[in-house]
Design a protein around this motif. Structure first.
Motif, PDB file in Angstrom:
ATOM      1  N   GLY A  44      11.513  10.729  -9.080  1.00  0.00           N
ATOM      2  CA  GLY A  44      11.044  11.198  -7.774  1.00  0.00           C
ATOM      3  C   GLY A  44       9.569  10.896  -7.550  1.00  0.00           C
ATOM      4  O   GLY A  44       9.036  11.190  -6.483  1.00  0.00           O
ATOM      5  N   THR A  45       8.891  10.296  -8.527  1.00  0.00           N
ATOM      6  CA  THR A  45       7.453  10.025  -8.412  1.00  0.00           C
ATOM      7  C   THR A  45       7.202   8.532  -8.207  1.00  0.00           C
ATOM      8  O   THR A  45       7.707   7.711  -8.975  1.00  0.00           O
ATOM      9  N   TYR A  46       6.449   8.205  -7.185  1.00  0.00           N
ATOM     10  CA  TYR A  46       6.208   6.805  -6.837  1.00  0.00           C
ATOM     11  C   TYR A  46       4.726   6.575  -6.586  1.00  0.00           C
ATOM     12  O   TYR A  46       4.028   7.462  -6.083  1.00  0.00           O
ATOM     13  N   GLU A  47       4.309   5.378  -6.926  1.00  0.00           N
ATOM     14  CA  GLU A  47       2.894   5.050  -6.804  1.00  0.00           C
ATOM     15  C   GLU A  47       2.542   4.693  -5.354  1.00  0.00           C
ATOM     16  O   GLU A  47       3.246   3.916  -4.706  1.00  0.00           O
ATOM     17  N   ILE A  48       1.440   5.253  -4.862  1.00  0.00           N
ATOM     18  CA  ILE A  48       0.873   4.851  -3.561  1.00  0.00           C
ATOM     19  C   ILE A  48      -0.374   4.042  -3.895  1.00  0.00           C
ATOM     20  O   ILE A  48      -1.264   4.549  -4.573  1.00  0.00           O
ATOM     21  N   VAL A  49      -0.425   2.803  -3.461  1.00  0.00           N
ATOM     22  CA  VAL A  49      -1.599   1.997  -3.789  1.00  0.00           C
ATOM     23  C   VAL A  49      -2.298   1.532  -2.514  1.00  0.00           C
ATOM     24  O   VAL A  49      -1.698   1.460  -1.443  1.00  0.00           O
ATOM     25  N   CYS A  50      -3.580   1.213  -2.666  1.00  0.00           N
ATOM     26  CA  CYS A  50      -4.337   0.600  -1.589  1.00  0.00           C
ATOM     27  C   CYS A  50      -4.259  -0.907  -1.807  1.00  0.00           C
ATOM     28  O   CYS A  50      -4.532  -1.394  -2.895  1.00  0.00           O
TER      29      CYS A  50
END
Ligand code: CU
Length: 278
Positions: free
Chosen positions: A238-244
């Motif tokens: 359920g955990t996903y990376e948010i990247v710039c």
């Protein structure tokens, strides 16, 4: 020499096709309701361009071999092209690319030109050098006004709230993680505090630039399948990376946060914990 060159071209073609066909470096799992349509459009574009690529490369290899120097003293023939053929493949390429664009446009428009349905969960996301912060409106359902002069990273007032004087700001919840429930539409207002950034969650198939001075809305719904995967085996499900994904300064490489997808009950509990920690 010509044979060797032709074989190298054919080999590069074969290896390229293998890498795509075997999905050696491929998309991560899709966790949004619109993701399947995007993946389908991508696959269709890739397939059509792939066929053209293979034909063009094999054609190149064949001509290099067929018209090699055979040592018989033949003179080279120069050609200035064929207008009929030029017009034919320019038109064919134009129809193909405009056609693919029109097909992709429908999916793009559904995401960007059609707003979120009424009742969607509203969250604000702020990008800044070099972190992400999120804001939930709290029980009153309203975001408190932003006071630029009150923005202060040192005291954790990333959004410039005046909790003393603004009634709607009192219950706003500011977090460093983007928590959302499954199966519920989420509308995120993207804002930048300083320079251009870009919000990208690969698994959501959501990618949008942020610009200072503009609020850009995006919307999506995470599927129940989001609970069973993660960006990385080391992360909980359920955990996903948010990247710039816009080079935004020296610390760009470390500008990331996490999306946490939860069941509706877990989300409510999580939001209460965040509210208690304000
Ligand atoms: Cu950035």
């Amino acid at each position: 020499m010509a044979l060797a060159f032709a074989l190298v071209v054919a080999l590069i073609t074969a290896v390229s096709v293998y890498i795509f066909a075997a999905h050696v470096w491929w998309f991560p799992v899709n966790i949004s309701t619109h993701g399947a349509a995007i993946d389908h459009q991508f696959n269709l574009t890739l397939l059509i361009c792939g066929i053209i690529f293979v034909l063009a490369q094999l054609g190149l290899a064949w001509f290099v071999f067929k018209y090699r120097d055979q040592g018989d003293g033949r003179k080279v023939i120069y050609s200035h092209g064929n207008n009929g053929l030029e017009a034919t493949w320019t038109t064919a390429a134009a129809i193909l690319f405009i056609g693919l664009n029109l097909m992709g446009y429908r999916i793009w428009a559904a995401m960007h030109f059609t707003g979120a349905a009424p009742g969607a969960l509203q969250i604000e996301a702020q990008g800044q050098q070099f972190a992400w912060y999120f804001r939930y409106p709290g029980p009153d359902g309203q975001f408190g006004p932003i006071h630029v002069d009150k923005v202060d990273d040192a005291t954790g007032n990333f959004f410039g709230l005046d909790r003393e004087n603004d009634a709607t700001a009192k219950d706003d919840i500011v977090t460093a993680t983007l928590g959302i429930p499954v199966n519920r539409e989420v509308e995120i207002f993207l804002r930048s505090k300083d320079v251009g950034h870009s919000f990208f969650v690969r698994e959501l198939r959501v990618h949008q630039d942020l610009l200072p001075g503009i609020e850009i809305p995006i919307h999506f719904t995470a599927t129940a399948d989001a609970l069973n995967h993660s960006s990385d085996p080391k992360l909980p499900n359920g955990t996903y990376e948010i990247v710039c994904t816009q080079l935004c300064g020296l610390g760009h490489y470390k500008m990331r946060a996490f999306l946490k997808v939860m069941t509706e009950q877990d989300y409510e509990k999580w939001l209460q914990q965040q509210a208690a920690a304000q």
